[in-house]
Design a protein around this motif. Sequence first.
Motif, PDB file in Angstrom:
ATOM      1  N   GLU A   1       0.809  -1.219   0.000  1.00 40.15           N
ATOM      2  CA  GLU A   1       0.000   0.000   0.000  1.00 40.15           C
ATOM      3  C   GLU A   1       0.847   1.276   0.000  1.00 40.15           C
ATOM      4  O   GLU A   1       0.307   2.378  -0.107  1.00 40.15           O
ATOM      5  CB  GLU A   1      -0.974   0.013   1.183  1.00 40.15           C
ATOM      6  N   ASP A   2       2.157   1.141   0.131  1.00 36.38           N
ATOM      7  CA  ASP A   2       3.042   2.300  -0.009  1.00 36.38           C
ATOM      8  C   ASP A   2       3.347   2.600  -1.472  1.00 36.38           C
ATOM      9  O   ASP A   2       3.992   3.615  -1.778  1.00 36.38           O
ATOM     10  CB  ASP A   2       4.364   2.063   0.734  1.00 36.38           C
ATOM     11  N   THR A   3       2.910   1.732  -2.357  1.00 36.08           N
ATOM     12  CA  THR A   3       3.140   1.949  -3.782  1.00 36.08           C
ATOM     13  C   THR A   3       2.467   3.227  -4.243  1.00 36.08           C
ATOM     14  O   THR A   3       1.269   3.432  -4.029  1.00 36.08           O
ATOM     15  CB  THR A   3       2.593   0.754  -4.591  1.00 36.08           C
ATOM     16  N   ALA A   4       3.246   4.105  -4.843  1.00 32.42           N
ATOM     17  CA  ALA A   4       2.748   5.414  -5.269  1.00 32.42           C
ATOM     18  C   ALA A   4       3.863   6.172  -5.961  1.00 32.42           C
ATOM     19  O   ALA A   4       5.027   5.757  -5.922  1.00 32.42           O
ATOM     20  CB  ALA A   4       2.261   6.219  -4.066  1.00 32.42           C
ATOM     21  N   VAL A   5       3.491   7.287  -6.561  1.00 27.50           N
ATOM     22  CA  VAL A   5       4.488   8.253  -6.993  1.00 27.50           C
ATOM     23  C   VAL A   5       4.716   9.196  -5.818  1.00 27.50           C
ATOM     24  O   VAL A   5       3.757   9.735  -5.249  1.00 27.50           O
ATOM     25  CB  VAL A   5       4.023   9.039  -8.232  1.00 27.50           C
ATOM     26  N   TYR A   6       5.973   9.386  -5.466  1.00 29.68           N
ATOM     27  CA  TYR A   6       6.334  10.228  -4.326  1.00 29.68           C
ATOM     28  C   TYR A   6       6.869  11.558  -4.844  1.00 29.68           C
ATOM     29  O   TYR A   6       7.757  11.588  -5.716  1.00 29.68           O
ATOM     30  CB  TYR A   6       7.387   9.523  -3.470  1.00 29.68           C
ATOM     31  N   TYR A   7       6.325  12.629  -4.265  1.00 27.38           N
ATOM     32  CA  TYR A   7       6.657  13.984  -4.691  1.00 27.38           C
ATOM     33  C   TYR A   7       7.276  14.770  -3.544  1.00 27.38           C
ATOM     34  O   TYR A   7       6.848  14.659  -2.394  1.00 27.38           O
ATOM     35  CB  TYR A   7       5.407  14.727  -5.144  1.00 27.38           C
ATOM     36  N   CYS A   8       8.193  15.618  -3.898  1.00 33.32           N
ATOM     37  CA  CYS A   8       8.825  16.550  -2.979  1.00 33.32           C
ATOM     38  C   CYS A   8       8.156  17.919  -3.173  1.00 33.32           C
ATOM     39  O   CYS A   8       7.901  18.321  -4.321  1.00 33.32           O
ATOM     40  CB  CYS A   8      10.307  16.609  -3.319  1.00 33.32           C
TER      41      CYS A   8
ATOM     42  N   ASP B   1       5.794  28.182  -3.530  1.00 38.72           N
ATOM     43  CA  ASP B   1       5.373  26.791  -3.308  1.00 38.72           C
ATOM     44  C   ASP B   1       5.777  26.001  -4.547  1.00 38.72           C
ATOM     45  O   ASP B   1       5.273  26.268  -5.642  1.00 38.72           O
ATOM     46  CB  ASP B   1       3.859  26.771  -3.100  1.00 38.72           C
ATOM     47  N   TYR B   2       6.709  25.060  -4.369  1.00 39.52           N
ATOM     48  CA  TYR B   2       7.284  24.364  -5.522  1.00 39.52           C
ATOM     49  C   TYR B   2       7.158  22.860  -5.358  1.00 39.52           C
ATOM     50  O   TYR B   2       7.288  22.331  -4.248  1.00 39.52           O
ATOM     51  CB  TYR B   2       8.762  24.737  -5.674  1.00 39.52           C
ATOM     52  N   TRP B   3       6.980  22.188  -6.497  1.00 39.81           N
ATOM     53  CA  TRP B   3       6.855  20.732  -6.527  1.00 39.81           C
ATOM     54  C   TRP B   3       7.887  20.115  -7.458  1.00 39.81           C
ATOM     55  O   TRP B   3       8.266  20.705  -8.463  1.00 39.81           O
ATOM     56  CB  TRP B   3       5.475  20.326  -7.053  1.00 39.81           C
ATOM     57  N   GLY B   4       8.289  18.903  -7.112  1.00 39.60           N
ATOM     58  CA  GLY B   4       9.103  18.118  -8.020  1.00 39.60           C
ATOM     59  C   GLY B   4       8.218  17.301  -8.949  1.00 39.60           C
ATOM     60  O   GLY B   4       6.984  17.352  -8.868  1.00 39.60           O
ATOM     61  N   GLN B   5       8.862  16.526  -9.826  1.00 38.50           N
ATOM     62  CA  GLN B   5       8.136  15.746 -10.819  1.00 38.50           C
ATOM     63  C   GLN B   5       7.730  14.368 -10.317  1.00 38.50           C
ATOM     64  O   GLN B   5       6.910  13.697 -10.946  1.00 38.50           O
ATOM     65  CB  GLN B   5       8.991  15.603 -12.082  1.00 38.50           C
ATOM     66  N   GLY B   6       8.313  13.942  -9.223  1.00 47.66           N
ATOM     67  CA  GLY B   6       7.927  12.674  -8.635  1.00 47.66           C
ATOM     68  C   GLY B   6       8.850  11.525  -9.004  1.00 47.66           C
ATOM     69  O   GLY B   6       9.542  11.553 -10.019  1.00 47.66           O
ATOM     70  N   THR B   7       8.839  10.511  -8.140  1.00 52.17           N
ATOM     71  CA  THR B   7       9.580   9.276  -8.375  1.00 52.17           C
ATOM     72  C   THR B   7       8.688   8.107  -7.971  1.00 52.17           C
ATOM     73  O   THR B   7       8.012   8.149  -6.938  1.00 52.17           O
ATOM     74  CB  THR B   7      10.916   9.272  -7.601  1.00 52.17           C
ATOM     75  N   GLN B   8       8.687   7.083  -8.802  1.00 55.55           N
ATOM     76  CA  GLN B   8       7.788   5.940  -8.576  1.00 55.55           C
ATOM     77  C   GLN B   8       8.391   4.983  -7.565  1.00 55.55           C
ATOM     78  O   GLN B   8       9.557   4.582  -7.679  1.00 55.55           O
ATOM     79  CB  GLN B   8       7.540   5.206  -9.895  1.00 55.55           C
ATOM     80  N   VAL B   9       7.571   4.592  -6.597  1.00 57.74           N
ATOM     81  CA  VAL B   9       7.930   3.538  -5.649  1.00 57.74           C
ATOM     82  C   VAL B   9       6.904   2.422  -5.799  1.00 57.74           C
ATOM     83  O   VAL B   9       5.696   2.658  -5.691  1.00 57.74           O
ATOM     84  CB  VAL B   9       7.929   4.065  -4.201  1.00 57.74           C
ATOM     85  N   THR B  10       7.397   1.236  -6.075  1.00 54.18           N
ATOM     86  CA  THR B  10       6.519   0.079  -6.222  1.00 54.18           C
ATOM     87  C   THR B  10       6.953  -0.999  -5.238  1.00 54.18           C
ATOM     88  O   THR B  10       8.130  -1.409  -5.248  1.00 54.18           O
ATOM     89  CB  THR B  10       6.565  -0.477  -7.649  1.00 54.18           C
ATOM     90  N   VAL B  11       6.022  -1.416  -4.404  1.00 52.91           N
ATOM     91  CA  VAL B  11       6.303  -2.449  -3.410  1.00 52.91           C
ATOM     92  C   VAL B  11       5.521  -3.697  -3.810  1.00 52.91           C
ATOM     93  O   VAL B  11       4.291  -3.730  -3.742  1.00 52.91           O
ATOM     94  CB  VAL B  11       5.907  -2.002  -1.994  1.00 52.91           C
ATOM     95  N   SER B  12       6.256  -4.700  -4.245  1.00 56.53           N
ATOM     96  CA  SER B  12       5.610  -5.904  -4.763  1.00 56.53           C
ATOM     97  C   SER B  12       6.570  -7.075  -4.715  1.00 56.53           C
ATOM     98  O   SER B  12       7.782  -6.907  -4.866  1.00 56.53           O
ATOM     99  CB  SER B  12       5.157  -5.673  -6.210  1.00 56.53           C
ATOM    100  N   SER B  13       6.007  -8.245  -4.509  1.00 55.50           N
ATOM    101  CA  SER B  13       6.822  -9.456  -4.541  1.00 55.50           C
ATOM    102  C   SER B  13       6.824 -10.067  -5.943  1.00 55.50           C
ATOM    103  O   SER B  13       7.465 -11.096  -6.166  1.00 55.50           O
ATOM    104  CB  SER B  13       6.305 -10.459  -3.520  1.00 55.50           C
TER     105      SER B  13
END
Length: 119
Positions: A89-96, A107-119
């Motif tokens: 359930e932590d799988t998501a795109v993570y943004y700064c 107020d600034y955002w990054g483009q994001g990085t994908q985190v996928t938690v899966s077996s």
Amino acid sequence: QVQLVESGGGLVQPGGSLRLSCLTSGFTFSNYHMNWYRQAPGKERELVAAISPTGDSTNYADSVKGRFAISKDNAKGTVYLQMHSLKPEDTAVYYCRAVNFVNIRYDYWGQGTQVTVSS
């Protein structure tokens, strides 16, 4: 030019760890609250962790307390998110996100990085 560049995402097995980094430039990093958000498919973007400009105050979403840790290096203009005991359930795109502590219009955002938690 303001830039926030996230890195460190990837595929990890449940129970594993990752460390995300957000390298910034173009603004006075030490004057900003730094935040990590995430957005899973079909869900709204949510705040995961936040750290004060000086780094002496942090906040976490209940879902990640005890597993994630946010930190920052003002000299390097970088904020980190150390993630342990990762769950699917932590799988998501993570943004700064950077928000000026005096004027929230900056107020600034990054483009994001994908985190996928899966077996």
